[in-house]
Design an enzyme around this catalytic site. Sequence first.
Site, PDB file in Angstrom:
ATOM      1  N   THR A 163       7.132  11.638  33.132  1.00 23.10           N
ATOM      2  CA  THR A 163       7.522  10.642  31.724  1.00 23.10           C
ATOM      3  C   THR A 163       7.591  11.814  30.499  1.00 23.10           C
ATOM      4  O   THR A 163       8.740  12.374  30.315  1.00 23.10           O
ATOM      5  CB  THR A 163       6.542   9.619  31.389  1.00 23.10           C
ATOM      6  OG1 THR A 163       5.324  10.224  31.664  1.00 23.10           O
ATOM      7  CG2 THR A 163       6.449   8.356  32.395  1.00 23.10           C
ATOM      8  N   LYS A 194       2.830  12.891  38.379  1.00 22.62           N
ATOM      9  CA  LYS A 194       3.230  13.086  37.184  1.00 22.62           C
ATOM     10  C   LYS A 194       1.919  12.689  36.422  1.00 22.62           C
ATOM     11  O   LYS A 194       0.940  12.125  36.513  1.00 22.62           O
ATOM     12  CB  LYS A 194       4.407  11.886  36.670  1.00 22.62           C
ATOM     13  CG  LYS A 194       3.997  10.305  37.015  1.00 22.62           C
ATOM     14  CD  LYS A 194       3.185   9.664  35.799  1.00 22.62           C
ATOM     15  CE  LYS A 194       3.695  10.205  34.514  1.00 22.62           C
ATOM     16  NZ  LYS A 194       3.138   9.046  33.430  1.00 22.62           N
ATOM     17  N   THR A 205      -1.118   7.346  31.955  1.00 22.05           N
ATOM     18  CA  THR A 205      -0.811   7.017  33.304  1.00 22.05           C
ATOM     19  C   THR A 205      -0.617   8.333  34.124  1.00 22.05           C
ATOM     20  O   THR A 205       0.121   9.479  33.737  1.00 22.05           O
ATOM     21  CB  THR A 205       0.486   6.334  33.547  1.00 22.05           C
ATOM     22  OG1 THR A 205      -0.056   5.007  33.136  1.00 22.05           O
ATOM     23  CG2 THR A 205       0.707   6.018  34.949  1.00 22.05           C
ATOM     24  N   GLU A 293       0.358  17.122  27.117  1.00 24.03           N
ATOM     25  CA  GLU A 293       1.475  16.968  26.179  1.00 24.03           C
ATOM     26  C   GLU A 293       1.148  18.083  24.858  1.00 24.03           C
ATOM     27  O   GLU A 293       0.275  18.208  24.229  1.00 24.03           O
ATOM     28  CB  GLU A 293       1.321  15.746  25.635  1.00 24.03           C
ATOM     29  CG  GLU A 293       1.751  14.671  26.660  1.00 24.03           C
ATOM     30  CD  GLU A 293       1.634  13.251  26.282  1.00 24.03           C
ATOM     31  OE1 GLU A 293       0.752  13.156  25.210  1.00 24.03           O
ATOM     32  OE2 GLU A 293       2.062  12.296  26.957  1.00 24.03           O
ATOM     33  N   ASN A 415       3.397  12.354  20.412  1.00 22.54           N
ATOM     34  CA  ASN A 415       2.751  11.142  20.332  1.00 22.54           C
ATOM     35  C   ASN A 415       2.775  10.034  19.255  1.00 22.54           C
ATOM     36  O   ASN A 415       2.574   8.752  19.297  1.00 22.54           O
ATOM     37  CB  ASN A 415       1.253  11.077  20.931  1.00 22.54           C
ATOM     38  CG  ASN A 415       1.056  11.231  22.303  1.00 22.54           C
ATOM     39  OD1 ASN A 415       1.360  10.623  23.250  1.00 22.54           O
ATOM     40  ND2 ASN A 415       0.575  12.371  22.372  1.00 22.54           N
ATOM     41  N   THR A 420       9.748   5.169  19.284  1.00 24.41           N
ATOM     42  CA  THR A 420      10.624   5.090  18.412  1.00 24.41           C
ATOM     43  C   THR A 420      12.064   6.004  18.648  1.00 24.41           C
ATOM     44  O   THR A 420      11.965   6.851  19.512  1.00 24.41           O
ATOM     45  CB  THR A 420      10.071   5.382  16.857  1.00 24.41           C
ATOM     46  OG1 THR A 420       9.558   6.730  16.874  1.00 24.41           O
ATOM     47  CG2 THR A 420       9.235   4.310  16.526  1.00 24.41           C
TER      48      THR A 420
END
Lengths: 420, 420
Positions: A163, A194, A205, A293, A415, A420
């Site tokens: 993702t 992942k 997740t 991230e 994040n 969007t």
Amino acid sequence: MNASAFELSPLEGGGVTSAAGFKAGGIHAGFRKKTPDRLDLALVEADEVCSAAGAFTTNVFCAAPVIVSRENLGEGCAGTARCIVVNSGNANAATGDVGLTTARRECEIAAEAVGCAAEDVLVASTGVIGQHLPLEPFETGLPALHAKIDAAGGAEAARAIMTTDTVPKEWAVCYQSADPAYDGATFTVGGMCKGSGMIMPNMATMIAVVTTDAPVAPSALHEALLSAVSQSFNKVTVDSDTSTNDTCFAMASGAAAPEARPIELGTPAYEELAAAMLEVCMQLARKIATDGEGATRLVTVTVTGAADDADADRAARTVANSPLVKTAIYGHDCNWGRIAAALGKSGARFDASNVSIDIMGIPVCRNGLTVPFDEDEALRRFEDPEITIAADLGQGRAATTVWTCDFTHEYVTINGDYRT
Amino acid sequence: MNASAFELSPLEGGGVTSAAGFKAGGIHAGFRKKTPDRLDLALVEADEVCSAAGAFTTNVFCAAPVIVSRENLGEGCAGTARCIVVNSGNANAATGDVGLTTARRECEIAAEAVGCAAEDVLVASTGVIGQHLPLEPFETGLPALHAKIDAAGGAEAARAIMTTDTVPKEWAVCYQSADPAYDGATFTVGGMCKGSGMIMPNMATMIAVVTTDAPVAPSALHEALLSAVSQSFNKVTVDSDTSTNDTCFAMASGAAAPEARPIELGTPAYEELAAAMLEVCMQLARKIATDGEGATRLVTVTVTGAADDADADRAARTVANSPLVKTAIYGHDCNWGRIAAALGKSGARFDASNVSIDIMGIPVCRNGLTVPFDEDEALRRFEDPEITIAADLGQGRAATTVWTCDFTHEYVTINGDYRT
């Protein structure tokens, strides 16, 4: 188990198809409409129905694929399976009865494509929460995917489950069994995963699939999986076991010793297998933390001298989850005060005047007090891709290690602009 | 207490010197060497020794000024005091015995400047942890500060205690007592605070000073303070009571009714005072959340329908502490899935199919499922300075509200470059 005779060898470029008896692959099935060149459906398929096990999220908002996979594995989450289907782009979470019907239908579609019973299909989903998962991409994608998977497709499958991951994550090891019952057979354990939402991974997740060609009884496979997960994925900061979709599957084909009896708990062969599964899961967990991230650094937090395991765990996790610690590392600031403050509010029992802290091997705090250190040397060590924090609470003998990452502008960008 | 006769009136521009009997001010004493024009020392002084109370951090790494202020207030942290000294720029935390000696000497210096006993001085410090606090700025600063403070100096004191705060924080209210024992006297309660590390405020120092001109017994003042803190500062996300330096002081001069007997627990006048102190602390707490480091929005999280108070609290705090929820708000994304995931992992007991969630008054989830909503209307409401999240767990009757802020690039900039 004869420790001197047992050695794990990493398999370069290995993954979920390194073990004999498995095929895998990935395609763009259409879950990610806006990125038609991006893989979004993975299939891992055993040549025959074989032992399987699962470890799942404990979140109250437990996603539909988690419920259905539990049902298909049966009581206790250890049973058999033929294949694992993972889609990215939509989590099928908070979708109610419609989501359950969708996940069950997904199993039927996969069963038809693969040629097995629907109960022998395991499913996992990752992506946006609260939107209905379309079935059409499974209907067109799974037959096409089944037709193209092969024993070299592990890397493609690992890409299809990503993702916000920036890199696919795979690892594999092999070992020669020293258990006389297996006559010197070489067994392979490989996996993919992942996950990269590493600031509070309790809500990001994590999906992992681990395969082995050792013959393993379902109960032993399940136990080895739970043990490995608790010391790897669940050590990547707080509550990593509690997102809506967190799932870790294991399958054991037995293809490396088809005539041998399945490995059972309490045997030397079980200890070997558990060690191999832990190594694969730990390497995958480190890759998740490294790929946090927006992360620029892997951060390893080790707490020693804790009164008991629970104190060690809460102290290490509180440090690893502190945004102030994580932004300090991003800023290359050897700020042990923020580490001390996190330890102090963790609930772990200790006396502040017994605490020692090292950052990147540099003593910065002894007996709760500042130790002068060479700031230039510290700045040099901040160039390393892995930053270590070691805290000794001076209270007891318990210890643990958790992994996290630094906390950056890029995390906020990812994040703050996800959907969007 | 006659509720219809009791009304709190806000005092525009009010603060720590709104109540009669107090002087205050701030100067640059030299703790912040690099910013010679920045105030870094505040003094709040009562005209005479009066009732005082304190609420303090529970962090294991408890700072020296906390220990010394507890000692000076005496057993239970309710007693008397003449003045409160607060410095910014250095927290005097994790400084061991040297830090304790420094804090005690600081009290002696203040006592000499003010003309009171060292035990009647309360101290608080905020700033960098783990560095020794210099005494010289107190030696030169406190006599100069004492000479210049006055009854209009509350605003200056509020500026002097700021660290990463972008605005000074003050509030005051007055009320006419309806308790016949106080003969219609008008009492004022005012206060100031600092604090803005709102992502995990458990590690960001919060310092507050509340004053009143009501006559109050120390034990009643202490109880009213603890009650107000628990419903205000401690509701600004998780564990805000556990940084190394968190301190909230209260002083009661009695100057508005010098002949009256001190207010005691269990009287109508106590209920009035407690309500006024709560209002001041709640307004100050909201200012802290609004001024969260790098924040663009105040976020109010209300949980209803929880099984009990503890469940309501953990559910609301888990949502308020979720970086994924906070970045979604920064990104103006009505992402209720992240809110649901936070509720689900909070440990609060509920059934996902009973949950309802509103964001900014817009129903986005009912019975655990998505409710379609007008995205344009949502984007318009995101322009408000205050964003509300309301979750009904559908499990019981307990409810709570906590305050936090959104999570932005600027937060990372501030905390990734704090000390350098």
